[in-house]
Design a protein around this motif. Sequence first.
Motif, mmCIF file in Angstrom:
data_model
loop_
_atom_site.group_PDB
_atom_site.id
_atom_site.type_symbol
_atom_site.label_atom_id
_atom_site.label_comp_id
_atom_site.label_asym_id
_atom_site.label_seq_id
_atom_site.Cartn_x
_atom_site.Cartn_y
_atom_site.Cartn_z
ATOM 1 N N UNK A 41 1.042 -1.245 -0.197
ATOM 2 C CA UNK A 41 -0.152 0.061 -0.026
ATOM 3 C C UNK A 41 0.832 1.473 0.002
ATOM 4 N N UNK A 42 0.608 2.152 -0.969
ATOM 5 C CA UNK A 42 1.597 3.075 -1.135
ATOM 6 C C UNK A 42 1.039 4.211 0.089
ATOM 7 N N UNK A 47 -2.436 6.555 4.187
ATOM 8 C CA UNK A 47 -2.602 7.710 5.169
ATOM 9 C C UNK A 47 -3.923 7.880 5.191
ATOM 10 N N UNK A 48 -4.672 8.032 3.870
ATOM 11 C CA UNK A 48 -5.987 8.108 4.194
ATOM 12 C C UNK A 48 -6.582 6.949 4.738
ATOM 13 N N UNK A 172 -7.645 -7.244 4.528
ATOM 14 C CA UNK A 172 -7.023 -5.882 4.684
ATOM 15 C C UNK A 172 -7.176 -5.263 3.360
ATOM 16 N N UNK A 173 -7.322 -6.033 2.249
ATOM 17 C CA UNK A 173 -7.176 -5.281 0.932
ATOM 18 C C UNK A 173 -8.566 -4.488 0.565
ATOM 19 N N UNK A 329 2.841 -1.268 4.599
ATOM 20 C CA UNK A 329 3.721 -0.450 3.752
ATOM 21 C C UNK A 329 5.003 -1.221 3.154
ATOM 22 N N UNK A 330 5.448 -0.911 2.165
ATOM 23 C CA UNK A 330 6.362 -1.751 1.541
ATOM 24 C C UNK A 330 7.517 -1.613 2.161
ATOM 25 N N UNK A 331 7.883 -0.518 2.966
ATOM 26 C CA UNK A 331 9.121 -0.189 3.543
ATOM 27 C C UNK A 331 9.118 0.491 4.754
#
Length: 583
Positions: A41-42, A47-48, A172-173, A329-331
């Motif tokens: 998730x970007x 954040x939203x 979650x998706x 989060x990816x990272x």
Amino acid sequence: MNAAYTVPAIVLVILATVLIGALGLRISRTTSDFYVASRSVNPGLNAAAISGEYLSAASFLGIAGLILVYGPNMLWYPFGFTAGYLVLLLLVAAPLRRSGAYTLPDFAEARLESRYVHRVASVFVVGVGWLYLVPQLQGAGLTMTVITGAPRWAGGLLVAAVVTVVVAAGGMRSITFVQAFQYWLKLTALLVPAAFLLVAWQTHDGHRLAYGKQLTFRERTHVTLSSPLDLSVTRPVRVTVTGDVDGRGYAGTTLDLGPGRHHVEQGARLDFAAGTPVPDTVVMSGGRADQSVDSGPQPHSLYTTYSLIIATLLGTMGLPHVVVRYYTSPTGAAARRTTVVVLVLLGAFYLLSPVYGMLARLHAPDLILTGDSDAAVLVLPARLIRGVTGELLGSLLSAGAFAAFLATTSGLTIAVTGVLTKHVLPSRGRTSWGVRRFRWVTLLATGVPAVAQVLLGDLPVADSVGMAFALSAAAFCPLLTLGIWWRRLTPQGAAAGLVVGGGSALAAVVATIVGGMDGGWWASLLGSPALWSVPLSFLVTVIVSLATQGGVPGGTEAMMRRLHTPEDPGGRPDPAAVRGAGG
């Protein structure tokens, strides 16, 4: 409120939630999709989604209700709710993501190599989650009652049912898309009516503020009590009474209530003329805490304020529905960027709550007497703006309120379901991660708080949420901050801090909910336990860890390097963390 406008608005919110959830179902293919959205998730979307689930019933309804009752003292709530993310950004966000864990119990086991700490943390995650779920369902019940007159439990059960379907269907998706949509809906639902209300306020009242010491009824007001209460009066109040006051029955009799406490029975009708002072204190019978329109929560308001600040600043990092989103989060760098955007989104939202609280002090002081201060946001449009425009704005606010209940309940449900599925309920091997098992456990995650909100009655929404923050701060703030930043933490110290600090906060919360404290210091200490339980938890954790240094896990140095070493320049996540999402 006109149900002909509000009911369709709520139905549209529910339908949109289900349809967006169905979109997530179409692209949820793996177990990792269900639990952590495959950690893809970007920052903007995440954040939203975080803001959508974090802005709960306490944010949408409760803060304005508290400002109505207590005045500007309660501005600490939105400050603490927002600043908690700053603490999370500085201390926790990136290292927590780099840990590769999915839940707080996973982090505890990975950092301390202890199944016992893992089990204790699991119990507190479920406890915080359920404690936070109850006020969401209570807020939904209040909204449905204001709109349709339905029983208080009906709205809570409706929200629980919708959330169960959405979470069980797409995991979650699905919830990520749903919560992001609901943030923007909630912001719009507060912002548009606020603009109309401020114009109406300027037209009617000029620029007169609502925080003066003399809060009065602006027009003739009729209040019918749904439960007994005690009025504690410091200035004489003239009121026309139909019902029992101080043990005597009256039928349309005008009384002058002198200084002191006056008991009013359930069902009594109180008529206040325009310009009559609102009684300074309303004490709900049955041991509820005082509510003062002038001097803040009584007694010991300074202690309560500091305790509230500690709870909201340090409790955010341990909320299960907040923590679980960072694992998507990816990272670690993406987790930090997500938190910065969250601070902006929350700041925009919380600018609006004081507007509604201020206007409610002018135009809805009767809600203090009825105990329905949480309904202030919903009733204001009809009181300031007559006709269809006011009804439509009220409908938009009702839709936003339901979006708040659905978003936060969804996040909490998926977090509690994950912990119950993987850590608490008995299982056989990898079946603990199965999608089918996840869906069945969702029923338990929502069923327990749904029953509790029927049995517990009507605690003020923001007060209930404040207790959840206090419990989260006492249980998880020491575990996370010391686990991330202190190499000498031992499993024995972490377990002792959880049991003593978290356990004492939990006992205080239970004692407050059950009742029995009739004011005084004990009621304040138990009702707002963060100021003493968080230092106690830190102290016990440190002392026991120093006394058991032989128990420092052998893999501590390797784990600390993992927590604090940034990702490679390409921002690629730790391969071990990605593998951990699937099992």
